[in-house]
Motif scaffolding. Structure first.
Motif, PDB file in Angstrom:
ATOM      1  N   GLY A  16      -6.535   3.266  -0.824  1.00 23.40           N
ATOM      2  CA  GLY A  16      -6.060   2.691  -2.018  1.00 23.40           C
ATOM      3  C   GLY A  16      -4.471   3.098  -2.181  1.00 23.40           C
ATOM      4  O   GLY A  16      -3.855   2.830  -3.206  1.00 23.40           O
ATOM      5  N   LYS A  17      -3.956   3.588  -1.013  1.00 24.99           N
ATOM      6  CA  LYS A  17      -2.428   3.858  -0.776  1.00 24.99           C
ATOM      7  C   LYS A  17      -1.854   2.603  -1.268  1.00 24.99           C
ATOM      8  O   LYS A  17      -0.473   2.817  -1.780  1.00 24.99           O
ATOM      9  N   TYR A  18      -2.298   1.406  -0.957  1.00 25.52           N
ATOM     10  CA  TYR A  18      -1.472   0.226  -1.197  1.00 25.52           C
ATOM     11  C   TYR A  18      -1.075   0.082  -2.795  1.00 25.52           C
ATOM     12  O   TYR A  18      -0.220  -0.687  -3.212  1.00 25.52           O
ATOM     13  N   LEU A  19      -1.965   0.624  -3.737  1.00 27.56           N
ATOM     14  CA  LEU A  19      -1.724   0.288  -5.014  1.00 27.56           C
ATOM     15  C   LEU A  19      -0.527   1.095  -5.631  1.00 27.56           C
ATOM     16  O   LEU A  19      -0.108   0.263  -6.406  1.00 27.56           O
ATOM     17  N   GLY A  20      -0.032   2.004  -5.001  1.00 29.72           N
ATOM     18  CA  GLY A  20       1.215   2.606  -5.402  1.00 29.72           C
ATOM     19  C   GLY A  20       2.534   2.087  -4.681  1.00 29.72           C
ATOM     20  O   GLY A  20       3.528   2.811  -4.873  1.00 29.72           O
ATOM     21  N   MET A  21       2.047   1.052  -3.855  1.00 26.48           N
ATOM     22  CA  MET A  21       3.367   0.792  -3.231  1.00 26.48           C
ATOM     23  C   MET A  21       3.954  -0.623  -3.481  1.00 26.48           C
ATOM     24  O   MET A  21       3.203  -1.450  -4.114  1.00 26.48           O
ATOM     25  N   ALA A  38       5.797  -4.330  -3.173  1.00 25.21           N
ATOM     26  CA  ALA A  38       5.429  -5.431  -2.102  1.00 25.21           C
ATOM     27  C   ALA A  38       6.306  -5.373  -0.721  1.00 25.21           C
ATOM     28  O   ALA A  38       5.592  -5.302   0.222  1.00 25.21           O
ATOM     29  N   GLY A  39       7.366  -4.672  -0.809  1.00 17.91           N
ATOM     30  CA  GLY A  39       8.143  -4.560   0.394  1.00 17.91           C
ATOM     31  C   GLY A  39       7.842  -3.378   1.246  1.00 17.91           C
ATOM     32  O   GLY A  39       7.636  -3.546   2.386  1.00 17.91           O
ATOM     33  N   ASP A  40       7.380  -2.531   0.728  1.00 19.78           N
ATOM     34  CA  ASP A  40       6.718  -1.116   1.374  1.00 19.78           C
ATOM     35  C   ASP A  40       5.545  -1.579   2.060  1.00 19.78           C
ATOM     36  O   ASP A  40       5.339  -1.474   3.063  1.00 19.78           O
ATOM     37  N   LEU A  41       4.532  -2.422   1.375  1.00 21.38           N
ATOM     38  CA  LEU A  41       3.177  -2.721   2.056  1.00 21.38           C
ATOM     39  C   LEU A  41       3.520  -3.842   2.914  1.00 21.38           C
ATOM     40  O   LEU A  41       3.012  -3.759   3.909  1.00 21.38           O
ATOM     41  N   ALA A  42       4.365  -4.600   2.754  1.00 23.94           N
ATOM     42  CA  ALA A  42       4.618  -5.725   3.972  1.00 23.94           C
ATOM     43  C   ALA A  42       5.220  -5.087   4.884  1.00 23.94           C
ATOM     44  O   ALA A  42       4.885  -5.352   6.093  1.00 23.94           O
ATOM     45  N   ALA A  43       6.141  -3.993   4.968  1.00 22.30           N
ATOM     46  CA  ALA A  43       6.635  -3.393   6.146  1.00 22.30           C
ATOM     47  C   ALA A  43       5.573  -2.708   6.740  1.00 22.30           C
ATOM     48  O   ALA A  43       5.706  -2.415   7.990  1.00 22.30           O
ATOM     49  N   SER A  44       4.839  -2.041   6.121  1.00 21.42           N
ATOM     50  CA  SER A  44       3.659  -1.358   6.786  1.00 21.42           C
ATOM     51  C   SER A  44       2.597  -2.194   7.451  1.00 21.42           C
ATOM     52  O   SER A  44       2.278  -2.074   8.791  1.00 21.42           O
ATOM     53  N   VAL A  45       2.337  -3.310   7.067  1.00 23.81           N
ATOM     54  CA  VAL A  45       1.582  -4.372   7.712  1.00 23.81           C
ATOM     55  C   VAL A  45       2.173  -4.961   8.987  1.00 23.81           C
ATOM     56  O   VAL A  45       1.781  -4.912   9.871  1.00 23.81           O
ATOM     57  N   LEU A  46       3.457  -5.325   8.841  1.00 25.16           N
ATOM     58  CA  LEU A  46       4.274  -5.775   9.869  1.00 25.16           C
ATOM     59  C   LEU A  46       4.641  -4.583  11.019  1.00 25.16           C
ATOM     60  O   LEU A  46       4.472  -5.113  12.205  1.00 25.16           O
ATOM     61  N   GLU A  47       4.773  -3.445  10.572  1.00 24.49           N
ATOM     62  CA  GLU A  47       5.036  -2.286  11.575  1.00 24.49           C
ATOM     63  C   GLU A  47       3.651  -2.282  12.515  1.00 24.49           C
ATOM     64  O   GLU A  47       3.518  -1.989  13.750  1.00 24.49           O
ATOM     65  N   ALA A  48       2.377  -1.849  11.690  1.00 27.76           N
ATOM     66  CA  ALA A  48       1.253  -1.721  12.411  1.00 27.76           C
ATOM     67  C   ALA A  48       0.758  -3.117  13.310  1.00 27.76           C
ATOM     68  O   ALA A  48       0.492  -3.045  14.500  1.00 27.76           O
TER      69      ALA A  48
END
Length: 146
Positions: free
Chosen positions: A50-55, A57-67
């Motif tokens: 559930g970490k994505y709930l507090g992120m 859109a930019g943070d979540l996108a960056a996490s996906v792209l990074e991984a």
């Protein structure tokens, strides 16, 4: 001819092995986990705990792209390691000089960078700047499957 047949059989085994390979990586902030297949294609994306709930859109996108970027780079390196023996000349048959492969041209320049270097920063505006780095060693979690 026997050496050529041996090489062809080894290439076929390597290709079959890689068709089953995948690479799974978690983002630094441990918010997402991605899995890529042998061709670097995204085969799974999980949002963790559930970490994505507090992120944002930019943070979540960056996490996906990074991984995803790191998983693709690691999969590319696995392909390179698997086929590296076929780039060397044959010790028994001088006519078999090995295949000359430009890995950076095939997979992009990140695949030839030092493995100890972390994922590239920048190149995506400010997205990476917003990621909280809670991994003191700078390594993303990884899980080799396949």
């Amino acid at each position: 001819m026997a050496e050529l047949e041996r090489v062809q059989a080894a290439v076929a085994r390597a290709e079959a092995e890689l068709r089953q390979a995948s690479e799974t990586v978690r983002s630094r902030d441990r918010a997402v986990e991605v899995t890529v297949g042998h061709q670097g294609e995204l085969t799974a994306l999980r949002f963790l705990e559930g970490k994505y709930l507090g992120m944002t859109a930019g943070d979540l996108a960056a996490s996906v792209l990074e991984a995803a970027e790191l998983a693709r780079t690691r999969m590319s390196r696995q392909v390179m390691e698997t086929f590296e023996p076929f780039t060397r000349p044959s010790t028994g048959v001088s006519e078999l000089t090995g295949v000359d492969v430009d890995w950076a041209d095939i997979f992009g320049p990140a695949v030839t960078e030092e493995r100890s270097a972390g994922p590239a920063r920048g190149g995506r505006g400010g997205l990476h700047d917003e990621i909280n780095d809670d991994d003191p060693d700078g390594d993303l979690e990884e899980d080799h499957r396949g």
